[in-house]
Design a protein around this motif. Structure first.
Motif, PDB file in Angstrom:
ATOM      1  N   LEU A  98       0.829  -1.208   0.000  1.00  0.00           N
ATOM      2  CA  LEU A  98       0.000   0.000   0.000  1.00  0.00           C
ATOM      3  C   LEU A  98       0.866   1.262   0.000  1.00  0.00           C
ATOM      4  O   LEU A  98       0.423   2.311  -0.459  1.00  0.00           O
ATOM      5  CB  LEU A  98      -0.938   0.009   1.204  1.00  0.00           C
ATOM      6  CG  LEU A  98      -2.144  -0.928   1.143  1.00  0.00           C
ATOM      7  CD1 LEU A  98      -3.009  -0.765   2.392  1.00  0.00           C
ATOM      8  CD2 LEU A  98      -2.979  -0.689  -0.110  1.00  0.00           C
ATOM      9  N   ALA A 107      -9.218   7.047  -0.049  1.00  0.00           N
ATOM     10  CA  ALA A 107      -7.873   7.111   0.513  1.00  0.00           C
ATOM     11  C   ALA A 107      -7.112   8.352   0.076  1.00  0.00           C
ATOM     12  O   ALA A 107      -6.208   8.816   0.785  1.00  0.00           O
ATOM     13  CB  ALA A 107      -7.097   5.863   0.150  1.00  0.00           C
ATOM     14  N   LEU A 138      -7.409   4.498   5.092  1.00  0.00           N
ATOM     15  CA  LEU A 138      -6.628   3.429   4.475  1.00  0.00           C
ATOM     16  C   LEU A 138      -7.372   2.093   4.447  1.00  0.00           C
ATOM     17  O   LEU A 138      -7.231   1.305   3.500  1.00  0.00           O
ATOM     18  CB  LEU A 138      -5.316   3.270   5.241  1.00  0.00           C
ATOM     19  CG  LEU A 138      -4.220   2.393   4.642  1.00  0.00           C
ATOM     20  CD1 LEU A 138      -3.747   2.972   3.311  1.00  0.00           C
ATOM     21  CD2 LEU A 138      -3.048   2.300   5.621  1.00  0.00           C
ATOM     22  N   CYS A 168      -6.058   8.273   9.828  1.00  0.00           N
ATOM     23  CA  CYS A 168      -5.330   7.677   8.700  1.00  0.00           C
ATOM     24  C   CYS A 168      -5.822   6.256   8.438  1.00  0.00           C
ATOM     25  O   CYS A 168      -6.019   5.850   7.288  1.00  0.00           O
ATOM     26  CB  CYS A 168      -3.832   7.668   8.981  1.00  0.00           C
ATOM     27  SG  CYS A 168      -3.063   9.287   9.100  1.00  0.00           S
ATOM     28  N   LEU A 174      -0.183   8.566   2.756  1.00  0.00           N
ATOM     29  CA  LEU A 174      -1.130   8.151   3.788  1.00  0.00           C
ATOM     30  C   LEU A 174      -0.507   7.116   4.724  1.00  0.00           C
ATOM     31  O   LEU A 174      -0.678   7.183   5.942  1.00  0.00           O
ATOM     32  CB  LEU A 174      -2.398   7.589   3.137  1.00  0.00           C
ATOM     33  CG  LEU A 174      -3.521   7.152   4.078  1.00  0.00           C
ATOM     34  CD1 LEU A 174      -3.946   8.281   5.007  1.00  0.00           C
ATOM     35  CD2 LEU A 174      -4.713   6.641   3.263  1.00  0.00           C
ATOM     36  N   VAL A 175       0.232   6.168   4.169  1.00  0.00           N
ATOM     37  CA  VAL A 175       0.874   5.149   5.004  1.00  0.00           C
ATOM     38  C   VAL A 175       1.943   5.787   5.886  1.00  0.00           C
ATOM     39  O   VAL A 175       2.071   5.467   7.074  1.00  0.00           O
ATOM     40  CB  VAL A 175       1.458   4.022   4.130  1.00  0.00           C
ATOM     41  CG1 VAL A 175       2.185   2.990   4.998  1.00  0.00           C
ATOM     42  CG2 VAL A 175       0.363   3.335   3.320  1.00  0.00           C
TER      43      VAL A 175
END
Length: 320
Positions: free
Chosen positions: A231, A318, A261, A257, A238-239
């Motif tokens: 991902l 996302a 996600l 977050c 985002l990760v």
């Protein structure tokens, strides 16, 4: 969002220490009727992911990178492409995936020569049907004898049958000096915590990377040194934001977050039919304009309309 607590790791740090933070498991763009590797698109993909703020390294030749359908020369080419285009401080780990321990050892030696910093040893797929535990130790010893690189274990999902190592096997593998870390992908929180506690009790310096894309937040609450996740090749910002919030102890921000996600993780990994993650990741990257063609090698077919709709809807959420 909180700022990172760890500065980008300089290459002078030991390999295991450089596993901190987020490492993206990348794909291999392909094209044409022969499904050949698209070299220019591969380099653009690797460079784009590796240069995102907060990405500390890449996992090449993993499951997302279709390591089970690439030959050794192609896997070497992926590593060489990364060495050409990623920043000097970016950690490069390559997966080693072969049914034969002898071929796995040849891969290890070739990947070291191509410039990998470390190797992630995947269990042969045949082990899902059952195996003698001695096979596991011999496989890793055979690979270790072929390379001077540090090795990582792959903690397979609990649903992968005998490919997921039991506690007795993990004890023996942790006793190998060259093995320094595990990509912990049990995909089940209780097993993740049990493996984390076992390995760090045996070796306090052992690095456990919580790498189940659907439960990254839970892994970070329990404890994780870093993550190697695909991902991070799709929505790296985002990760990284999730990791940074967890590092700062800002669990409210981390939960935000996670909420963004989670639907994407489900659409890629959990929705039936199973085993379609790479196809869905490639479609997501194509939908974002990151790769020109989402094709992947047979026997994986392209996504149907329902799969495309689910992935695109989760991707919008996302990236909103």
């Amino acid at each position: 969002m909180p700022q990172p607590l760890r500065a980008p790791a300089p290459s002078t740090l030991p390999f295991a220490e450089r596993l901190a933070g987020i490492h993206a498991a990348t794909i291999v763009p392909m094209a044409g009727p022969d499904f050949a590797i698209d070299g220019p698109s591969l380099e653009r993909h690797l460079h784009a992911v590796a240069t995102r703020p907060g990405i500390r390294g890449l996992l090449l030749n993993g499951h997302a990178g279709e390591n089970f359908v690439l030959d050794r020369a192609e896997k070497v080419a992926v590593i060489e492409a990364a060495r050409r285009v990623v920043p000097a401080g970016c950690l490069i780990v390559s997966g080693v995936n072969a049914e034969s321990s002898l071929e796995a050892a040849r891969e290890a030696a070739a990947f070291e020569a191509a410039g990998a910093d470390g190797l992630l040893v995947f269990p042969p797929n045949s082990w899902a049907l059952g195996h003698d535990p001695e096979c596991v130790v011999l496989h890793h010893r055979t690979i270790a004898a072929a390379t001077g690189l540090p090795l990582m274990l792959y903690g397979a999902p609990v649903g992968a049958g005998a490919m997921a190592y039991d506690a007795a096997t993990l004890r023996r593998l942790a006793g190998l000096d060259q093995v320094v870390a595990i990509k912990e992908g049990s995909w089940e929180v209780a097993q993740y915590e049990a493996n984390l506690r076992l390995l760090t009790s045996l070796r306090p310096d052992f690095k456990v990377l919580g790498s189940g894309d659907e439960h990254l937040l839970t892994s970070y609450i329990i404890g994780s040194f870093g993550s190697q996740v695909s991902l991070a090749a799709v929505v790296p910002d985002l990760v990284v934001a999730l990791w940074n919030a967890a590092e700062a102890g800002d669990w409210g921000a981390a939960r935000q977050c996670h909420e963004a996600l989670y639907p994407l993780a489900v659409a890629i990994y959990r929705d039936a039919p199973g085993g379609r993650a790479t196809a869905r990741i490639k479609h997501a990257l194509h939908h974002l304009g990151a790769i020109p063609d989402p094709c992947l090698r047979p026997p994986q077919p392209p996504l149907d309309a329902g799969e495309r709709k689910r992935v695109e809807g989760a991707l919008r959420r996302a990236t909103a």
